[in-house]
Design a protein around this motif. Structure first.
Motif, PDB file in Angstrom:
ATOM      1  N   GLU A  49      43.861 -10.862  81.140  1.00  0.00           N
ATOM      2  CA  GLU A  49      44.699 -10.561  79.990  1.00  0.00           C
ATOM      3  C   GLU A  49      44.122  -9.384  79.212  1.00  0.00           C
ATOM      4  O   GLU A  49      42.923  -9.349  78.914  1.00  0.00           O
ATOM      5  N   GLU A  50      44.982  -8.437  78.860  1.00  0.00           N
ATOM      6  CA  GLU A  50      44.531  -7.269  78.101  1.00  0.00           C
ATOM      7  C   GLU A  50      43.929  -7.675  76.767  1.00  0.00           C
ATOM      8  O   GLU A  50      42.916  -7.109  76.323  1.00  0.00           O
ATOM      9  N   TRP A  95      41.508   3.693  80.746  1.00  0.00           N
ATOM     10  CA  TRP A  95      42.138   2.389  80.567  1.00  0.00           C
ATOM     11  C   TRP A  95      43.326   2.286  81.508  1.00  0.00           C
ATOM     12  O   TRP A  95      44.147   3.209  81.592  1.00  0.00           O
ATOM     13  N   THR A  96      43.411   1.162  82.206  1.00  0.00           N
ATOM     14  CA  THR A  96      44.537   0.899  83.096  1.00  0.00           C
ATOM     15  C   THR A  96      45.134  -0.453  82.718  1.00  0.00           C
ATOM     16  O   THR A  96      44.457  -1.479  82.830  1.00  0.00           O
ATOM     17  N   PRO A  97      46.387  -0.489  82.259  1.00  0.00           N
ATOM     18  CA  PRO A  97      47.018  -1.770  81.930  1.00  0.00           C
ATOM     19  C   PRO A  97      47.203  -2.625  83.186  1.00  0.00           C
ATOM     20  O   PRO A  97      47.038  -2.153  84.317  1.00  0.00           O
ATOM     21  N   GLY A 142      40.538  -1.747  90.616  1.00  0.00           N
ATOM     22  CA  GLY A 142      41.584  -0.746  90.471  1.00  0.00           C
ATOM     23  C   GLY A 142      41.819  -0.002  91.767  1.00  0.00           C
ATOM     24  O   GLY A 142      40.911   0.156  92.588  1.00  0.00           O
ATOM     25  N   HIS A 143      43.043   0.481  91.968  1.00  0.00           N
ATOM     26  CA  HIS A 143      43.409   1.190  93.199  1.00  0.00           C
ATOM     27  C   HIS A 143      44.469   2.240  92.907  1.00  0.00           C
ATOM     28  O   HIS A 143      45.225   2.129  91.933  1.00  0.00           O
ATOM     29  N   PRO A 168      44.096  -5.754  84.049  1.00  0.00           N
ATOM     30  CA  PRO A 168      43.823  -4.629  83.153  1.00  0.00           C
ATOM     31  C   PRO A 168      42.322  -4.366  83.097  1.00  0.00           C
ATOM     32  O   PRO A 168      41.518  -5.305  83.111  1.00  0.00           O
ATOM     33  N   HIS A 169      41.952  -3.093  83.056  1.00  0.00           N
ATOM     34  CA  HIS A 169      40.528  -2.770  83.081  1.00  0.00           C
ATOM     35  C   HIS A 169      40.290  -1.388  82.476  1.00  0.00           C
ATOM     36  O   HIS A 169      41.180  -0.546  82.411  1.00  0.00           O
TER      37      HIS A 169
END
Length: 391
Positions: free
Chosen positions: A281-282, A303-305, A338-339, A204-205
């Protein structure tokens, strides 16, 4: 195929790349993609959000395709492999399938997603987020770049219709499965001693903007006691982000800052800083951001879980991709990057990723590198995977 791209958007001073979405460099790269598609007799389509699709065969909801690809834009001063390696390898893998005489039972597509890095407008994976409906078109069109141009303005200048943006179910129904090849952004494969690996999950990021407001004033005549200098809480943010990240077992980076009015002889009136935070971890990532809010107005820009790739598809890729190396499954690795494959996976599109070894682990930098032999191993592994999925 990487050689014709080497000069496009390259900074001769640093060797890094400047390939913002919809910039002249990006438009030139899109022309290159169209040329590679035409050279192979592929049908080129641009969806309503500017993503490019080159098809071998005609996909339909009843007969969706097996798709591979990545992106061609870059972070500012980025390297040559992040994104382009996946697109070039996709075309090369298709060539390998044809050399083998493979007649796929499903259409095969090569995709190029627009604005994956988010370098220009601040939100990553704009093309895939719009495609899947994660990003509302109203918000996307209002995003602004450093020059104050909105995405809507930029699209009009590029000859696109801003009103067309939005979730594209027709395009999504054409994708039966998506496999993205990418240079590894880390040294996991170096430790494993393997040229190719498979992604297991994406951490997550997110990105947050911190605005510190003060009072602009003269640098020489304003006493220290009379100053309201926003650079001081900004400096504390940078140090606190590192300390909290170490405490919580995550990573945090303040990599962009804008100071206004930006005069050497003036106390700033406004300092805007962008925080990037990621972790396994989120809860820990959210706790870090919460610990840093205080003296600033904070806005979450993206935000990306956590994304866990489909286990059956992941294991299938590991088995097929590892067969040509040691005859054992390729290693499965987590990633903090992320992708577009992660965006599609989260939207319910069966997706997976292959990684190609990066000898130094350096990425988002002109020093980013992958050895030719490893890149070729990646192409063969991708061709094997596509052939397997097309059965």
């Amino acid at each position: 195929m990487l050689e014709p791209l080497a000069h496009i958007g390259r900074d001769p001073g640093t060797g890094g790349y400047l390939r913002d979405a919809w910039s002249p460099a990006d438009l030139e790269l899109r022309e290159w993609f169209a040329g590679e598609a035409a050279r192979r007799g592929l049908a080129l389509r641009e969806d309503r959000n500017g993503n490019l699709w080159a098809w071998w065969g005609d996909p339909s909801p009843a007969r969706p395709g097996v798709v591979t690809g990545s992106h061609l834009d870059s972070v500012r001063q980025g390297g040559a492999y992040d994104g382009p390696l996946g697109v070039v390898s996709a075309f090369a893998a298709l060539d390998v399938l044809r050399e083998r005489g493979v007649e796929p039972s499903a259409p095969v597509g090569v995709a190029c997603f627009t604005d994956e890095e988010g370098a220009r407008f601040g939100v990553p994976c704009v093309g895939s987020r719009l495609l899947t409906g994660v990003l509302a078109p109203e918000r996307a069109l209002g995003l602004t770049d450093d020059e104050g141009d909105t995405l809507a303005d930029v699209l009009r200048k590029a000859g696109r219709d801003p009103d067309a943006l939005g979730r594209d179910d027709e395009t999504l129904r054409a994708v039966g499965v998506f496999v993205e090849l990418h240079v590894e952004q880390g040294r996991g494969l170096v430790a494993e001693g393997r040229p190719v690996g498979v992604a297991g999950a994406i951490w997550p990021h997110g990105r947050w903007r911190f605005d510190f407001r003060g009072r602009a004033d003269h640098a020489g005549t304003t006493r220290l006691v009379d100053r309201d200098d926003p650079m001081l809480p900004f400096a504390r943010l940078v140090l606190a982000a590192r300390e909290e990240a170490e405490r919580l077992g995550v990573v945090a980076t303040v990599g962009k800052v804008r100071v206004s009015p930006g005069n050497a002889n003036a106390i700033p009136g406004l300092v805007s800083a962008w925080l990037d935070a990621r972790g396994p971890e989120e809860r820990a990532v959210r706790e870090l951001v919460a610990a840093l809010t205080g003296a600033a107005a904070v806005q979450e820009e993206s935000w990306t879980p956590e994304v866990r790739f489909d286990a059956a598809l992941r294991d299938r890729l590991a088995r097929v991709a590892g067969a040509q190396d040691r005859g054992e499954p390729a290693p499965i690795l987590p990633t903090g990057a992320g992708h577009d494959a992660g965006i599609l996976a989260a939207a319910g599109v069966p997706s997976a990723m292959l990684f190609v070894r990066n000898p130094t682990g350096v990425s988002h930098s002109p020093q980013e590198h992958a050895e030719r032999a490893d890149c070729e191993a990646g192409v063969v592994a991708l061709a094997d995977v596509l052939e397997d999925l097309c059965r």
